[in-house]
Write a protein that holds these residues in place. Sequence first.
Motif, short mmCIF file in Angstrom:
data_model
loop_
_atom_site.label_atom_id
_atom_site.label_comp_id
_atom_site.label_asym_id
_atom_site.label_seq_id
_atom_site.Cartn_x
_atom_site.Cartn_y
_atom_site.Cartn_z
N PRO A 197 0.83 -1.21 0.00
CA PRO A 197 0.00 0.00 0.00
C PRO A 197 0.87 1.26 0.00
O PRO A 197 2.09 1.18 0.12
N GLU A 198 0.22 2.41 -0.12
CA GLU A 198 0.91 3.72 -0.12
C GLU A 198 1.82 3.86 -1.33
O GLU A 198 1.59 4.68 -2.19
N MET A 199 2.87 3.09 -1.35
CA MET A 199 3.78 3.07 -2.51
C MET A 199 4.28 1.65 -2.69
O MET A 199 4.78 1.04 -1.76
N ASP A 200 4.11 1.09 -3.90
CA ASP A 200 4.53 -0.30 -4.11
C ASP A 200 6.03 -0.39 -4.36
O ASP A 200 6.74 0.62 -4.46
N GLY A 201 6.50 -1.63 -4.46
CA GLY A 201 7.93 -1.85 -4.64
C GLY A 201 8.47 -1.37 -5.97
O GLY A 201 9.65 -1.03 -6.09
N ILE A 202 7.60 -1.33 -6.98
CA ILE A 202 8.03 -0.86 -8.30
C ILE A 202 8.37 0.63 -8.24
O ILE A 202 9.45 1.05 -8.70
N ILE B 93 12.59 5.14 -7.47
CA ILE B 93 13.13 6.24 -6.67
C ILE B 93 14.53 5.89 -6.17
O ILE B 93 15.46 6.71 -6.21
N ILE B 94 14.68 4.67 -5.70
CA ILE B 94 15.98 4.23 -5.18
C ILE B 94 17.04 4.25 -6.26
O ILE B 94 18.16 4.74 -6.04
N ARG B 95 16.72 3.74 -7.44
CA ARG B 95 17.68 3.73 -8.54
C ARG B 95 18.09 5.14 -8.93
O ARG B 95 19.22 5.39 -9.35
#
Length: 223
Positions: A61-66, A71-73
Amino acid sequence: MSIKIAIADDELLFRQGLRAILSKQDDIEILFGASDGKDLTEQLNTCKQKPEIIITDLKMPEMDGIEATKIIRSTFPDIKVIALTSYFTKPFIVNMIAIGAVAYLAKNSTPALMVKTIREVYAKGFFYDEKVLKFIMEGAGKRISPIKPNSFDESTLSKREIETLELICQQFTTSEIAEKLFISPRTVEVHRNNLLLKTEVKNVAGLVIYAIQHNLVTFDKFY
């Protein structure tokens, strides 16, 4: 020296269970856990010590792993992302690889495979098993990775760079490549950096995908 890990999963029991399993390994240290992608990115922005590897679920929820991986990359390019999900299907795998995941694990994987994947990613920068590699091969013509087309020509690579690339694709470590080519680990790093510059990809996982897409390696090179 321990491998610094962060875990993102909205299922508290699973997150705690994974932490318990990994904490038993002497060479793995869990820095923090996150309940979703938003929590993960917020903690990354505020924590003093950044993880070297993040294990993230895809559906949260909120923000998925995709979205979190994107963002991380972009914000923390040195952090490697291992995608973890119940949906071990080609579309999910291809999508996560395309946005920068360096390994992909099903949630029903064994603890031993989880630990092996973390260690492989830490040592080599990526880890794709046979099934994932087949999906990459099948999607190669569709350019599954966000690699910009350029004037790449195989002839621009030296013989030693091609040899290094083939061994990278076979998932050997820097030290193993150095031993096989009778050169120093530092020289292997130089060849790898030259490959990154010439192919315009960001990491060794990208090199593998690039090599496949440009027919520089065949599947039997991997196994």
